[in-house]
Design a protein around this motif. Structure first.
Motif, PDB file in Angstrom:
ATOM      1  N   ILE A 148      -1.951  14.728   2.425  1.00 46.87           N
ATOM      2  CA  ILE A 148      -1.334  15.387   1.269  1.00 46.87           C
ATOM      3  C   ILE A 148      -0.125  16.204   1.708  1.00 46.87           C
ATOM      4  O   ILE A 148       0.946  16.155   1.081  1.00 46.87           O
ATOM      5  N   SER A 149      -0.279  16.949   2.780  1.00 48.25           N
ATOM      6  CA  SER A 149       0.838  17.751   3.294  1.00 48.25           C
ATOM      7  C   SER A 149       2.004  16.861   3.696  1.00 48.25           C
ATOM      8  O   SER A 149       3.169  17.163   3.389  1.00 48.25           O
ATOM      9  N   ASP A 150       1.709  15.747   4.371  1.00 47.38           N
ATOM     10  CA  ASP A 150       2.771  14.828   4.787  1.00 47.38           C
ATOM     11  C   ASP A 150       3.476  14.229   3.574  1.00 47.38           C
ATOM     12  O   ASP A 150       4.706  14.058   3.581  1.00 47.38           O
ATOM     13  N   PHE A 151       2.709  13.898   2.540  1.00 48.50           N
ATOM     14  CA  PHE A 151       3.291  13.299   1.342  1.00 48.50           C
ATOM     15  C   PHE A 151       4.313  14.240   0.708  1.00 48.50           C
ATOM     16  O   PHE A 151       5.407  13.827   0.307  1.00 48.50           O
ATOM     17  N   PHE A 152       3.960  15.509   0.600  1.00 48.48           N
ATOM     18  CA  PHE A 152       4.849  16.470  -0.062  1.00 48.48           C
ATOM     19  C   PHE A 152       5.932  17.020   0.864  1.00 48.48           C
ATOM     20  O   PHE A 152       6.844  17.694   0.395  1.00 48.48           O
ATOM     21  N   ARG A 153       5.858  16.692   2.172  1.00 48.84           N
ATOM     22  CA  ARG A 153       6.815  17.297   3.093  1.00 48.84           C
ATOM     23  C   ARG A 153       8.050  16.412   3.274  1.00 48.84           C
ATOM     24  O   ARG A 153       9.105  16.678   2.712  1.00 48.84           O
ATOM     25  N   ASN A 154       7.931  15.362   4.053  1.00 46.91           N
ATOM     26  CA  ASN A 154       9.142  14.629   4.406  1.00 46.91           C
ATOM     27  C   ASN A 154       8.937  13.127   4.526  1.00 46.91           C
ATOM     28  O   ASN A 154       9.642  12.456   5.267  1.00 46.91           O
TER      29      ASN A 154
ATOM     30  N   ARG B 190       5.604   6.593   0.318  1.00 47.60           N
ATOM     31  CA  ARG B 190       4.901   7.310  -0.748  1.00 47.60           C
ATOM     32  C   ARG B 190       4.410   6.349  -1.829  1.00 47.60           C
ATOM     33  O   ARG B 190       3.270   6.446  -2.301  1.00 47.60           O
ATOM     34  N   ILE B 191       5.265   5.408  -2.208  1.00 48.16           N
ATOM     35  CA  ILE B 191       4.889   4.441  -3.253  1.00 48.16           C
ATOM     36  C   ILE B 191       3.713   3.592  -2.786  1.00 48.16           C
ATOM     37  O   ILE B 191       2.758   3.355  -3.542  1.00 48.16           O
ATOM     38  N   ASP B 192       3.766   3.123  -1.539  1.00 48.17           N
ATOM     39  CA  ASP B 192       2.660   2.327  -1.004  1.00 48.17           C
ATOM     40  C   ASP B 192       1.369   3.146  -0.948  1.00 48.17           C
ATOM     41  O   ASP B 192       0.290   2.647  -1.272  1.00 48.17           O
TER      42      ASP B 192
ATOM     43  N   LEU C 286       0.479   5.748  -2.828  1.00 47.97           N
ATOM     44  CA  LEU C 286      -0.054   5.956  -4.182  1.00 47.97           C
ATOM     45  C   LEU C 286      -0.742   4.696  -4.701  1.00 47.97           C
ATOM     46  O   LEU C 286      -1.810   4.776  -5.330  1.00 47.97           O
ATOM     47  N   ALA C 287      -0.144   3.559  -4.407  1.00 46.28           N
ATOM     48  CA  ALA C 287      -0.722   2.296  -4.883  1.00 46.28           C
ATOM     49  C   ALA C 287      -2.021   1.974  -4.132  1.00 46.28           C
ATOM     50  O   ALA C 287      -3.016   1.561  -4.741  1.00 46.28           O
ATOM     51  N   ASN C 288      -2.021   2.171  -2.827  1.00 46.59           N
ATOM     52  CA  ASN C 288      -3.201   1.842  -2.019  1.00 46.59           C
ATOM     53  C   ASN C 288      -4.416   2.678  -2.400  1.00 46.59           C
ATOM     54  O   ASN C 288      -5.553   2.209  -2.335  1.00 46.59           O
ATOM     55  N   HIS C 289      -4.168   3.922  -2.786  1.00 45.82           N
ATOM     56  CA  HIS C 289      -5.273   4.823  -3.137  1.00 45.82           C
ATOM     57  C   HIS C 289      -5.474   4.946  -4.648  1.00 45.82           C
ATOM     58  O   HIS C 289      -6.278   5.764  -5.099  1.00 45.82           O
ATOM     59  N   LYS C 290      -4.748   4.139  -5.403  1.00 43.93           N
ATOM     60  CA  LYS C 290      -4.872   4.081  -6.867  1.00 43.93           C
ATOM     61  C   LYS C 290      -4.695   5.453  -7.514  1.00 43.93           C
ATOM     62  O   LYS C 290      -5.367   5.794  -8.490  1.00 43.93           O
ATOM     63  N   ILE C 291      -3.787   6.237  -6.936  1.00 45.71           N
ATOM     64  CA  ILE C 291      -3.485   7.553  -7.491  1.00 45.71           C
ATOM     65  C   ILE C 291      -2.545   7.372  -8.667  1.00 45.71           C
ATOM     66  O   ILE C 291      -1.488   6.757  -8.550  1.00 45.71           O
ATOM     67  N   SER C 292      -2.945   7.903  -9.816  1.00 40.02           N
ATOM     68  CA  SER C 292      -2.160   7.687 -11.039  1.00 40.02           C
ATOM     69  C   SER C 292      -1.458   8.943 -11.536  1.00 40.02           C
ATOM     70  O   SER C 292      -0.554   8.857 -12.369  1.00 40.02           O
ATOM     71  N   LEU C 293      -1.870  10.119 -11.019  1.00 39.64           N
ATOM     72  CA  LEU C 293      -1.289  11.375 -11.491  1.00 39.64           C
ATOM     73  C   LEU C 293      -1.019  12.299 -10.302  1.00 39.64           C
ATOM     74  O   LEU C 293      -1.800  12.344  -9.348  1.00 39.64           O
ATOM     75  N   ILE C 294       0.076  13.034 -10.394  1.00 41.86           N
ATOM     76  CA  ILE C 294       0.398  14.041  -9.394  1.00 41.86           C
ATOM     77  C   ILE C 294       0.474  15.401 -10.073  1.00 41.86           C
ATOM     78  O   ILE C 294       1.201  15.572 -11.059  1.00 41.86           O
TER      79      ILE C 294
END
Length: 529
Positions: free
Chosen positions: A470-476, A482-484, A486-494
């Motif tokens: 999560i920290s890496d996603f929001f950092r750099n 990021r798109i891959d 979100l898709a791999n983990h089926k995350i639909s909302l941020i």
């Protein structure tokens, strides 16, 4: 066990009322200290991250689910049953009560039954030695675990260096009553299972064995961790009965172990067919501290109990009641330091045999002669020793007094976070998975009934790894990664608030793969396109 007189019942009710008042004060104090613009979610400083998990299960039932999902992890898994939480959730739904309110009402409602059961335990093992005084002591005595780590700062008192009376709320009756109805009911099931197991031997009656089996069926379904303890204790009683040539106890043992088999088989089925269940069990390692820490976690009771065991052995005064208590204590001690990953959980119930063994030194002939001569003085000494062994009770009260100024972030949430979580409940579906900072991820499921990517050390699979991700996603991280992800983990909302912004330089408003669907105060929610 004798029946209670009206006077006994009145005493139990008065004591229950006093306990309910004392354990409610910290929660009420935190509520009235709520800062402007914040919300108190009726959690405890004992472990504020755990209570929202219970709330999330209750919320699921209120939304119409009879089986539960782990809302704190993104991996697909089988829904599971917990009859206690289901009953609490259905009650909340029927009376239209919030999850925190029904959680605490359940806890308070069970307290008189718990104290009545403790009175039954006293009647069973020590009926003639100041039973009302013993009931007060067994209710309030905790330990002085905090004194074992005098150099520890306030921030790390809950590390393994502290006593189990702080680490494990189920260690003593008072702490269980303070924390959770789930623990109270577990105590009740454990105590009555043990009482009926002993009664089946004493009375040579299958009715008590059946009663124990039915209790175990219920017990193992909602709190399966204690099945090994009940099995070992029941097996010890069986071996003792065979030594006494009471062969009927073979059938009693089989009854006790056969009736709860559906609950045991159910959890074995989950473990072997659901990857989440097996990973959950393997990653939730609860090691017991050093043996001396465990001993002193009960205050002076631990050393006094050793003295009591020595006196019984030297004077050869091992009556059957003390043998049963010894079987109980031995089974618990073995499991506390067994290879099982849930070691520390087996502390529940150990307090009872230690309590009664700790009384033995006060019942020796020498002490009795002094007691007869200076009755009041001796009782005062006993009370002082037990009060000093209740230091944890006062510690917890003091910690809750300090917490609004020392650790407000652990117990208070910004209203904007709560409002956004309520919006998620009304405007999203159970298929959605939300990514948020783990602090927000802890509270979101308990209000919305929606799943998060990560939010709880125990419930989230691979929590430490996910927190880093999560920290890496929001950092750099680069957008294609990021798109891959979100898709791999089926995350639909941020979920986007101050907590997420503090993790890095992510700018969701300019990302073409995100669409803002909620914007109020300083909280935004984005849909992954």
């Amino acid at each position: 066990m004798r029946s209670e007189t009206n006077s006994d019942l009145k005493f139990i009710l008065i004591l229950s009322a006093i306990v309910m008042l004392i354990i409610s004060l910290p929660y009420l104090y935190l509520y009235f200290q709520t800062p402007t613009g914040a919300v108190y979610f009726w959690t405890s400083m004992l472990n504020p991250a755990d209570m929202p998990v219970y709330f999330s299960y209750i919320e699921q039932t209120k939304q119409g689910h009879l089986l539960f999902s782990d809302l704190y992890t993104s991996e697909p898994h089988q829904p599971f049953l917990n009859i206690f939480l289901l009953a609490v959730g259905l009650t909340a739904k029927f009376f239209n009560l919030s999850a925190p309110i029904i959680f605490h009402l359940t806890r308070l409602t069970l307290i008189p039954f718990f104290i009545w059961t403790l009175k039954k335990i006293i009647d069973f093992f020590e009926p003639h030695w100041h039973p009302r005084l013993l009931l007060v002591l067994i209710t309030f005595t905790t330990g002085f675990g905090l004194l074992l780590a005098p150099l520890m700062s306030r921030e790390n008192i809950f590390q393994v260096g502290a006593g189990l009376d702080l680490l494990a709320a189920e260690a003593t009756p008072f702490m269980s009553m303070f924390y959770s109805g789930h623990f109270i009911l577990s105590w009740l099931a454990l105590l009555w299972s043990i009482i009926f197991t002993i009664k089946s031997y004493q009375k040579q009656s299958c009715l008590y064995a059946v009663a124990a089996g039915i209790i175990n069926l219920f017990f193992f379904q909602f709190h399966p961790y204690y099945a090994p303890l009940i099995f070992i204790f029941s097996l010890t009683i069986l071996l003792y009965a065979l030594f006494k040539k009471k062969l009927k106890n073979i059938w009693f043992f089989l009854l006790q172990m056969t009736i709860p088999l559906p609950s045991i088989i159910y959890y074995f089925y989950l473990f072997f067919t659901d990857e989440r269940a097996s990973i959950f069990l393997s990653q939730n390692y609860l090691p017991s501290p050093a043996w001396w820490v465990t001993l002193f976690s009960f205050g002076f009771l631990g050393p006094l109990a050793i003295g009591g065991l020595a006196i019984l052995t030297i004077k050869k005064q091992w009556s059957e009641k003390y043998l049963f208590l010894f079987f109980w204590l031995t089974a618990t001690a073995l499991l506390l330091y067994s290879p099982l990953r849930s070691q520390r959980r087996f502390i529940e119930g150990m307090f009872i045999p230690i309590f009664f063994f700790a009384l033995v030194p006060f019942k020796t002939a020498f002490v009795q002669r002094y007691l007869n001569a200076r009755h009041t003085a001796c009782l005062i000494v006993v009370i002082i020793l037990f009060l000093f062994s209740s230091q944890t009770t006062f510690t917890i009260l003091y910690l809750h007094y300090l917490s609004p100024k020392q650790w407000p972030q652990a117990i208070y949430f910004d209203k904007s976070i709560i409002q956004a979580a309520q919006w998620l409940k009304n405007e999203t579906t159970a298929r959605d998975i939300i990514m948020a900072a783990t602090d927000n991820g802890n509270i979101i499921p308990s209000i919305s009934g929606r799943r998060v990517f990560a939010g709880h050390l125990g419930e989230t699979l691979f929590f430490d790894l996910k927190k880093t991700v999560i920290s890496d996603f929001f950092r750099n991280q680069k957008d294609n990664k990021r798109i891959d992800f979100l898709a791999n983990h089926k995350i639909s909302l941020i979920f986007w608030s101050k907590e997420e912004k503090a993790l890095g330089n992510f700018q969701p408003e300019i990302k073409k793969y995100l669409q803002k669907i909620y914007d109020k105060d300083w909280v935004q929610i984005y849909r992954v396109l």
